[in-house]
Design a protein around this motif. Structure first.
Motif, PDB file in Angstrom:
ATOM      1  N   PHE A  96      45.529 -51.593   6.032  1.00  0.00           N
ATOM      2  CA  PHE A  96      45.136 -51.396   7.508  1.00  0.00           C
ATOM      3  C   PHE A  96      44.406 -50.989   8.277  1.00  0.00           C
ATOM      4  O   PHE A  96      43.635 -51.923   9.214  1.00  0.00           O
ATOM      5  CB  PHE A  96      46.928 -50.612   8.182  1.00  0.00           C
ATOM      6  CG  PHE A  96      47.978 -51.376   7.945  1.00  0.00           C
ATOM      7  CD1 PHE A  96      47.998 -52.654   8.670  1.00  0.00           C
ATOM      8  CD2 PHE A  96      48.971 -51.037   7.146  1.00  0.00           C
ATOM      9  CE1 PHE A  96      49.150 -52.985   8.833  1.00  0.00           C
ATOM     10  CE2 PHE A  96      49.916 -51.721   7.508  1.00  0.00           C
ATOM     11  CZ  PHE A  96      50.317 -52.407   8.186  1.00  0.00           C
ATOM     12  N   HIS A  97      43.694 -49.971   7.358  1.00  0.00           N
ATOM     13  CA  HIS A  97      42.049 -49.296   7.699  1.00  0.00           C
ATOM     14  C   HIS A  97      41.074 -50.812   7.633  1.00  0.00           C
ATOM     15  O   HIS A  97      39.950 -50.539   8.141  1.00  0.00           O
ATOM     16  CB  HIS A  97      41.733 -48.152   7.143  1.00  0.00           C
ATOM     17  CG  HIS A  97      41.097 -47.280   7.449  1.00  0.00           C
ATOM     18  ND1 HIS A  97      40.245 -46.832   8.646  1.00  0.00           N
ATOM     19  CD2 HIS A  97      39.332 -47.650   6.627  1.00  0.00           C
ATOM     20  CE1 HIS A  97      39.371 -46.472   8.829  1.00  0.00           C
ATOM     21  NE2 HIS A  97      38.282 -47.075   8.033  1.00  0.00           N
ATOM     22  N   THR A  98      41.234 -51.493   6.520  1.00  0.00           N
ATOM     23  CA  THR A  98      40.377 -52.131   5.879  1.00  0.00           C
ATOM     24  C   THR A  98      40.566 -53.848   7.233  1.00  0.00           C
ATOM     25  O   THR A  98      39.445 -54.087   7.574  1.00  0.00           O
ATOM     26  CB  THR A  98      40.191 -52.876   4.659  1.00  0.00           C
ATOM     27  OG1 THR A  98      40.072 -52.059   4.004  1.00  0.00           O
ATOM     28  CG2 THR A  98      38.775 -53.528   4.450  1.00  0.00           C
ATOM     29  N   LEU A  99      41.837 -54.101   7.516  1.00  0.00           N
ATOM     30  CA  LEU A  99      41.581 -55.140   8.190  1.00  0.00           C
ATOM     31  C   LEU A  99      41.034 -54.638   9.786  1.00  0.00           C
ATOM     32  O   LEU A  99      41.118 -55.798  10.171  1.00  0.00           O
ATOM     33  CB  LEU A  99      43.166 -55.506   8.052  1.00  0.00           C
ATOM     34  CG  LEU A  99      43.530 -56.753   8.942  1.00  0.00           C
ATOM     35  CD1 LEU A  99      43.101 -57.793   8.176  1.00  0.00           C
ATOM     36  CD2 LEU A  99      45.336 -56.958   9.171  1.00  0.00           C
ATOM     37  N   LEU A 100      42.122 -53.638   9.898  1.00  0.00           N
ATOM     38  CA  LEU A 100      41.275 -53.485  11.284  1.00  0.00           C
ATOM     39  C   LEU A 100      39.824 -53.196  11.494  1.00  0.00           C
ATOM     40  O   LEU A 100      39.638 -53.800  12.426  1.00  0.00           O
ATOM     41  CB  LEU A 100      42.011 -52.519  12.172  1.00  0.00           C
ATOM     42  CG  LEU A 100      42.135 -52.082  13.615  1.00  0.00           C
ATOM     43  CD1 LEU A 100      42.494 -52.850  13.722  1.00  0.00           C
ATOM     44  CD2 LEU A 100      42.769 -50.308  13.465  1.00  0.00           C
ATOM     45  N   GLY A 101      39.451 -52.738  10.659  1.00  0.00           N
ATOM     46  CA  GLY A 101      37.902 -52.123  10.926  1.00  0.00           C
ATOM     47  C   GLY A 101      37.061 -53.427  11.063  1.00  0.00           C
ATOM     48  O   GLY A 101      36.182 -54.077  11.892  1.00  0.00           O
ATOM     49  N   VAL A 102      37.585 -54.462  10.031  1.00  0.00           N
ATOM     50  CA  VAL A 102      36.584 -55.506   9.631  1.00  0.00           C
ATOM     51  C   VAL A 102      37.526 -57.069  10.903  1.00  0.00           C
ATOM     52  O   VAL A 102      36.440 -57.142  11.744  1.00  0.00           O
ATOM     53  CB  VAL A 102      37.575 -56.560   8.221  1.00  0.00           C
ATOM     54  CG1 VAL A 102      36.557 -58.218   8.559  1.00  0.00           C
ATOM     55  CG2 VAL A 102      36.435 -56.116   7.155  1.00  0.00           C
ATOM     56  N   CYS A 103      38.198 -56.552  11.453  1.00  0.00           N
ATOM     57  CA  CYS A 103      38.241 -57.663  12.587  1.00  0.00           C
ATOM     58  C   CYS A 103      38.134 -57.411  14.210  1.00  0.00           C
ATOM     59  O   CYS A 103      37.526 -57.889  14.946  1.00  0.00           O
ATOM     60  CB  CYS A 103      39.865 -57.751  12.706  1.00  0.00           C
ATOM     61  SG  CYS A 103      41.049 -58.478  11.789  1.00  0.00           S
ATOM     62  N   SER A 104      37.582 -55.457  14.543  1.00  0.00           N
ATOM     63  CA  SER A 104      37.369 -55.858  15.273  1.00  0.00           C
ATOM     64  C   SER A 104      35.953 -54.872  15.441  1.00  0.00           C
ATOM     65  O   SER A 104      34.735 -54.289  16.072  1.00  0.00           O
ATOM     66  CB  SER A 104      38.256 -54.560  15.962  1.00  0.00           C
ATOM     67  OG  SER A 104      38.339 -53.119  14.843  1.00  0.00           O
ATOM     68  N   LEU A 105      35.347 -55.754  14.046  1.00  0.00           N
ATOM     69  CA  LEU A 105      34.005 -55.077  13.806  1.00  0.00           C
ATOM     70  C   LEU A 105      33.071 -55.382  15.125  1.00  0.00           C
ATOM     71  O   LEU A 105      32.047 -54.895  15.555  1.00  0.00           O
ATOM     72  CB  LEU A 105      33.438 -55.626  12.379  1.00  0.00           C
ATOM     73  CG  LEU A 105      32.442 -55.512  12.376  1.00  0.00           C
ATOM     74  CD1 LEU A 105      31.563 -53.764  11.958  1.00  0.00           C
ATOM     75  CD2 LEU A 105      31.569 -55.647  10.846  1.00  0.00           C
ATOM     76  N   PRO A 106      32.880 -56.899  15.494  1.00  0.00           N
ATOM     77  CA  PRO A 106      31.557 -56.629  16.847  1.00  0.00           C
ATOM     78  C   PRO A 106      32.114 -56.130  17.807  1.00  0.00           C
ATOM     79  O   PRO A 106      30.863 -55.671  18.172  1.00  0.00           O
ATOM     80  CB  PRO A 106      31.855 -58.562  16.720  1.00  0.00           C
ATOM     81  CG  PRO A 106      33.077 -59.311  16.059  1.00  0.00           C
ATOM     82  CD  PRO A 106      33.381 -57.968  15.197  1.00  0.00           C
ATOM     83  N   PHE A 107      33.189 -55.137  17.629  1.00  0.00           N
ATOM     84  CA  PHE A 107      33.554 -54.353  19.133  1.00  0.00           C
ATOM     85  C   PHE A 107      32.766 -53.275  18.479  1.00  0.00           C
ATOM     86  O   PHE A 107      32.640 -52.798  19.740  1.00  0.00           O
ATOM     87  CB  PHE A 107      35.308 -54.553  19.214  1.00  0.00           C
ATOM     88  CG  PHE A 107      35.200 -53.799  20.494  1.00  0.00           C
ATOM     89  CD1 PHE A 107      35.994 -54.043  22.385  1.00  0.00           C
ATOM     90  CD2 PHE A 107      35.761 -52.455  19.969  1.00  0.00           C
ATOM     91  CE1 PHE A 107      35.848 -52.901  22.758  1.00  0.00           C
ATOM     92  CE2 PHE A 107      36.208 -51.826  21.260  1.00  0.00           C
ATOM     93  CZ  PHE A 107      36.009 -52.238  22.236  1.00  0.00           C
ATOM     94  N   HIS A 108      32.790 -53.197  18.180  1.00  0.00           N
ATOM     95  CA  HIS A 108      32.799 -51.503  17.662  1.00  0.00           C
ATOM     96  C   HIS A 108      31.132 -51.744  17.434  1.00  0.00           C
ATOM     97  O   HIS A 108      30.605 -50.650  17.734  1.00  0.00           O
ATOM     98  CB  HIS A 108      33.419 -50.874  16.275  1.00  0.00           C
ATOM     99  CG  HIS A 108      34.625 -50.943  16.160  1.00  0.00           C
ATOM    100  ND1 HIS A 108      35.453 -49.763  16.385  1.00  0.00           N
ATOM    101  CD2 HIS A 108      35.294 -51.787  15.853  1.00  0.00           C
ATOM    102  CE1 HIS A 108      36.592 -49.618  16.613  1.00  0.00           C
ATOM    103  NE2 HIS A 108      36.845 -50.312  15.732  1.00  0.00           N
TER     104      HIS A 108
END
Length: 518
Positions: A195-207
């Motif tokens: 979950f950490h990996t999926l959430l991090g990659v999918c929201s990477l542009p926002f971060h």
């Protein structure tokens, strides 16, 4: 993609340690930042018990301003005419009687006309609950002043950027294989990692946008000095017009509000004025005509504005007027808009809120993964108990993060009973009292042992929000759609927290080592 195993291990260590250092601060920044997407509605929700003068028709705005000036001649130097009153700006005319730059909304007089034409006023301070949450996110939870809080926030933002880059490099070798492989049937640690990996990659542009813009805001003073050096010549051509425009033949009286509106519409077709904000600078009266258009990108949450001569109605500057800016100012506006979500209307603001709360969970899960990894290492080393470092981080993670949730919920739950919806000092004192109580409990009991009772407390405090608000609604006999929305969201969120706290811990399966791709 092939990356050497030693390189992956190096960046994994960088990602873990930098993430740990920044995660506690970033959780508060993102959790409170998600709330700031609704700063104005929350402020209005918290202070809706007051009965303000009713809005007046547009053709009576001039009469209202004249009668207000007769009653209080000083108001003319700092007043706002609201052309389209709503829940956020419920009165046609308001002016500030006292202000505090660091403590948000100022004490304000709201004016209207009674049925017989007499002036009706009410003086109050709008609720500062929403403003407090905004400042809390800007200062990443630290009870410091604006200058020092933003400086530390900038350092954390730079660490945040390092964590993003290192985490991406660690993930690259197994990106295709593991990105969407959320394994619900294996051990708990593996599921959290997925979950950490999926959430991090999918929201990477926002971060990436949040990290870059937050660092820019923190170190804005040198950036502004550079901005003046680069861009001031571009606007100096129309600056002299501000200083000598019709000074010799300028009329003594201000133009009526409707005359200002008509002149603005002729000069800027397609943009509808929302407010006329008058202020005094250097003994001269200036006027900002604010416009709100969801289809345009604005620098501020309350919209863009054009500077207008209040005596002639002539447009002086379009530096902050949406779709009429020069390229340099348009680029700066875009940076602000990307951070604060001041474009696209409420759909974008809800999206930013979801991404903000998702970011908070990202940092929580990252800390929990590090704690789990350290516990495995402690057991492998033959330790019967967690090491001192593991215990400290576990207590800090539980105390700070659950304390932030509890503190925010406590402030919102208390708002209906606080004077005028809650002054800044009251909201700040209540938040930090709850926050440090949670931190103390976590330090005394340990992060793991205190997690369940603290989440339960957070759920109870969240459920108090609709309870206290419904009590206020029953007392005042006033129920609004905004109140129903806030109460509904708080009710669902509180129930989710209670369920999470009371659910049985899943049986741990055999730990599966995560292979290092070489």
């Amino acid at each position: 993609m092939k990356i050497r195993g030693d390189v992956v291990r190096l960046y994994r260590n960088v990602h873990s340690w930098v993430g740990i250092m920044a995660g506690l601060f970033l959780f508060i920044a993102f959790y409170a930042g998600g709330m700031t997407m609704f700063e104005l509605p929350l402020g209005n929700w918290a202070s809706r018990t007051a009965t303000l003068p009713a809005p007046v028709p547009a053709d009576r705005l001039s009469e209202l301003v004249q009668k207000a000036e007769t009653a209080d001649p000083s108001m003319i130097a700092n007043h706002t005419v609201v052309l389209h009153p709503d829940e956020t700006s419920p009165s046609s005319l308001m002016w500030v009687v006292s202000s505090d730059r660091d403590h948000g909304p100022a004490r304000t007089v709201y004016a209207g006309l009674a049925a017989d034409g007499t002036l009706v006023t009410q003086t109050r301070t709008p609720s500062q609950v929403g403003y407090f949450l905004n400042i809390l996110h800007q200062r990443i939870g630290l009870p410091l002043n604006r200058e020092y809080g933003r400086l530390i926030m900038g350092i954390v933002a730079l660490l945040y950027a390092v964590a993003l880059v290192s985490g991406t490099i660690v993930l690259l070798p197994s990106l295709v294989r593991n990105l969407f492989a959320v394994r619900l049937t294996e051990n708990l640690r593996r599921m959290w990692l997925d979950f950490h990996t999926l959430l991090g990659v999918c929201s990477l542009p926002f971060h990436i946008v949040m990290a870059a813009t937050a660092a820019g805001f923190a170190f804005h003073q040198p950036i502004m000095a550079l901005e003046k050096t680069l861009f001031l010549p571009a606007v100096s051509t129309h600056l002299p017009q501000k200083n000598h425009s019709h000074q010799g033949d300028r009329p003594q009286a201000l133009l009526e509000p409707l005359a200002i509106v008509d002149a603005f519409r002729k000069q800027v077709p397609g943009l509808e004025p929302d407010t006329l904000a008058y202020s005094s600078r250097g003994g001269k009266l200036s006027l900002h005509v604010t416009v709100q258009d969801a289809a345009q990108i604005s620098r501020r949450p309350d919209g863009g504005y054009g500077e207008v001569n209040p005596y002639t109605g002539r447009l002086i500057s379009t530096d902050f007027l949406p779709n009429h800016q020069k390229p340099a100012f348009q680029a700066l506006t875009l940076i602000y808009a990307l951070h604060f979500g001041t474009y696209g209307g409420w759909l974008i603001r809800w999206g930013y809120a979801v991404l903000g709360f998702g970011g908070a969970f990202l940092f929580y899960s990252g800390n929990q993964l590090w704690i789990s990894s350290r516990r495995r290492r402690d057991r492998s080393a033959g330790l019967a108990e967690d090491s001192f470092g593991t215990r400290c981080l576990s207590a800090l993670t539980t105390g700070c993060m659950i304390g932030c949730i509890s503190g925010v919920s406590a402030v919102l739950a208390a708002a209906p009973f606080l004077p005028e919806g809650g002054h800044y000092q009251a909201a700040e004192a209540l938040f930090y009292a709850v926050f440090f109580i949670c931190l103390t409990v976590a330090a005394c009991w340990g992060g793991t042992r205190s997690l369940r009772p603290l989440i339960t407390a957070a759920g109870v405090l969240t459920l108090l929000i609709p309870l206290t608000d419904m009590t206020r609604s029953l007392t005042s006999g006033e129920v609004t759609s905004l109140a129903a929305s806030v109460d509904g969201v708080a009710l669902v969120y509180g129930v989710v927290l209670i369920v999470l706290a009371l659910r049985k811990s899943p049986h741990r399966r055999t730990e599966i080592r995560i292979p290092v791709t070489s």
